[in-house]
Design an enzyme around this catalytic site. Structure first.
Site, short mmCIF file in Angstrom:
data_model
loop_
_atom_site.label_atom_id
_atom_site.label_comp_id
_atom_site.label_asym_id
_atom_site.label_seq_id
_atom_site.Cartn_x
_atom_site.Cartn_y
_atom_site.Cartn_z
CG HIS A 83 -1.88 0.87 1.38
ND1 HIS A 83 -1.97 2.26 1.33
CD2 HIS A 83 -3.32 0.66 1.43
CE1 HIS A 83 -3.18 2.87 1.37
NE2 HIS A 83 -3.85 2.01 1.50
CD GLU A 127 -3.54 1.68 -2.06
OE1 GLU A 127 -4.18 0.65 -1.66
OE2 GLU A 127 -3.98 2.87 -1.98
O1 TA6 Z 1 -5.99 3.14 -0.30
C1 TA6 Z 1 -7.17 2.28 -0.28
C2 TA6 Z 1 -7.86 2.29 0.97
O2 TA6 Z 1 -8.84 1.37 1.05
C3 TA6 Z 1 -8.78 3.41 1.13
O3 TA6 Z 1 -10.08 3.38 0.99
C4 TA6 Z 1 -8.46 4.15 2.58
O4 TA6 Z 1 -9.29 3.57 3.39
C5 TA6 Z 1 -6.80 3.86 2.47
O5 TA6 Z 1 -6.83 2.60 1.93
C6 TA6 Z 1 -6.31 3.76 3.68
O6 TA6 Z 1 -6.74 2.80 4.76
P1 TA6 Z 1 -6.55 2.84 6.34
O7 TA6 Z 1 -6.96 1.84 6.77
O8 TA6 Z 1 -4.84 2.50 6.02
O9 TA6 Z 1 -6.60 4.27 6.68
#
Ligand code: TA6
Length: 298
Positions: free
Chosen positions: A166, A269
């Site tokens: 990510h 990601e």
């Molecule tokens: O990057 C995709 C995602 O699923 C977004 O929808 C947002 O929730 C992000 O990840 C961050 O997730 P987190 O749990 O690290 O706040």
């Protein structure tokens, strides 16, 4: 630790490795084996870490490259083949391992790079996830950043899982970047009822974006006109890539995230997410590799 260019340090509650190599600097938390910073020498940072990042045990750190495994995002939005391995009830976003301690298994360095390998300390998982599935990640830190997340299925059954690296990328200003090589690639728009869509132009960001691109090309680019560079993300094994920027309103609701931080980051990601989750047979291993490098504008 007596490996050249690598020192162990503590930041608040977390033990971290600080890499200070002639070719690049980096910071990695042992929690989550999470690379937090990566800056090639003479360049602006390539990987973004929130100015409000918290280094607390058991709490995911905002920024860097969190390892999402054995599911990406909301567990209940994953395919049934992934969900059947997961316990019922509430589950955290982005899997089990990004906020847990990993072990540094191996470290080496030479004049080109620092090479690290981390292993998740157990292969015993909450039922019904099969036991015997081992997880490790290798990092090569130099003029480019290479990561390889390896799932080694030593269990006696096939396992289905979704995963992603990510990556939060540092940008000069959200109005100065375009995400390239995704023209014509189908994406699932999680902000439009998970409808499929595509676009024939490079992605410029002017609103919240949260898209799961599928059947992605090996190379995705982040062209930054103000910093006059292009970040090149090469992911030979990924079958999907999420592009995310929270924009103004969501930034105000996010933890460890300044209200204007959306201007300085974009997530791309690489992974095997949504309907591109991975099936691994018993006694088989699967790899998710990324290579992050800088390219001067053409
Ligand atoms: O990057 C995709 C995602 O699923 C977004 O929808 C947002 O929730 C992000 O990840 C961050 O997730 P987190 O749990 O690290 O706040």
């Amino acid at each position: 630790m007596d490996i050249n260019y690598v020192t162990l340090c503590q930041i608040d509650e977390l033990m971290c490795l600080r890499v200070d190599h002639p070719q690049a600097k980096a910071l990695i938390a042992l929690q989550g084996a999470q690379l937090l910073e990566y800056t090639p020498t003479g360049e602006q940072p390539v990987i973004w870490l929130s100015e409000l990042a918290e280094f607390k045990k058991g709490k995911s750190i905002r920024g860097g490259i969190p390892i999402c495994w054995p599911w990406f995002g909301d567990a209940r939005k994953n395919p049934e083949s992934v969900q059947k391995h997961l316990p019922k009830g509430a589950l955290p976003a982005h899997g089990w391992v990004r906020d847990k301690p990993w072990l540094l298994e191996w470290a080496a360095s030479d004049e080109e790079r620092v090479h690290l390998r981390f292993r998740f300390p157990t292969n015993i998982w909450p039922a019904p996830f099969p036991n015997g599935v081992e997880l490790s990640v290798e990092m090569r830190i130099g003029t480019t950043l290479q990561m390889c997340l390896t799932t080694n299925n030593q269990s006696d059954q096939t396992v289905n899982f979704s995963q992603a690296l990510h990556s939060y990328f540092a940008i000069s200003d959200v109005g100065s970047v375009q995400i390239g090589n995704l023209e014509g690639v189908t994406y699932i728009d999680t902000l439009d009822d998970w409808q499929e869509n595509s676009s024939d132009t490079p992605l410029a960001i002017g609103e919240e974006v949260d898209r799961i691109y599928v059947d992605t090309p090996k190379v995705i680019t982040i062209a930054d006109s103000r910093w006059q560079r292009t970040i090149q993300l090469t992911s030979p094994d990924a079958k999907s890539a999420v592009v995310w920027n929270p924009w103004i309103e969501k930034s105000k609701r996010l933890g460890q995230f300044a209200d204007d931080a959306y201007e300085r980051m974009v997530c791309v990601e690489s992974g095997n997410t949504a309907n591109k989750s991975l099936l691994l047979r018993e006694q088989a291993a699967g790899h998710l590799r990324i290579n992050v490098g800088l390219r001067c504008p053409d």
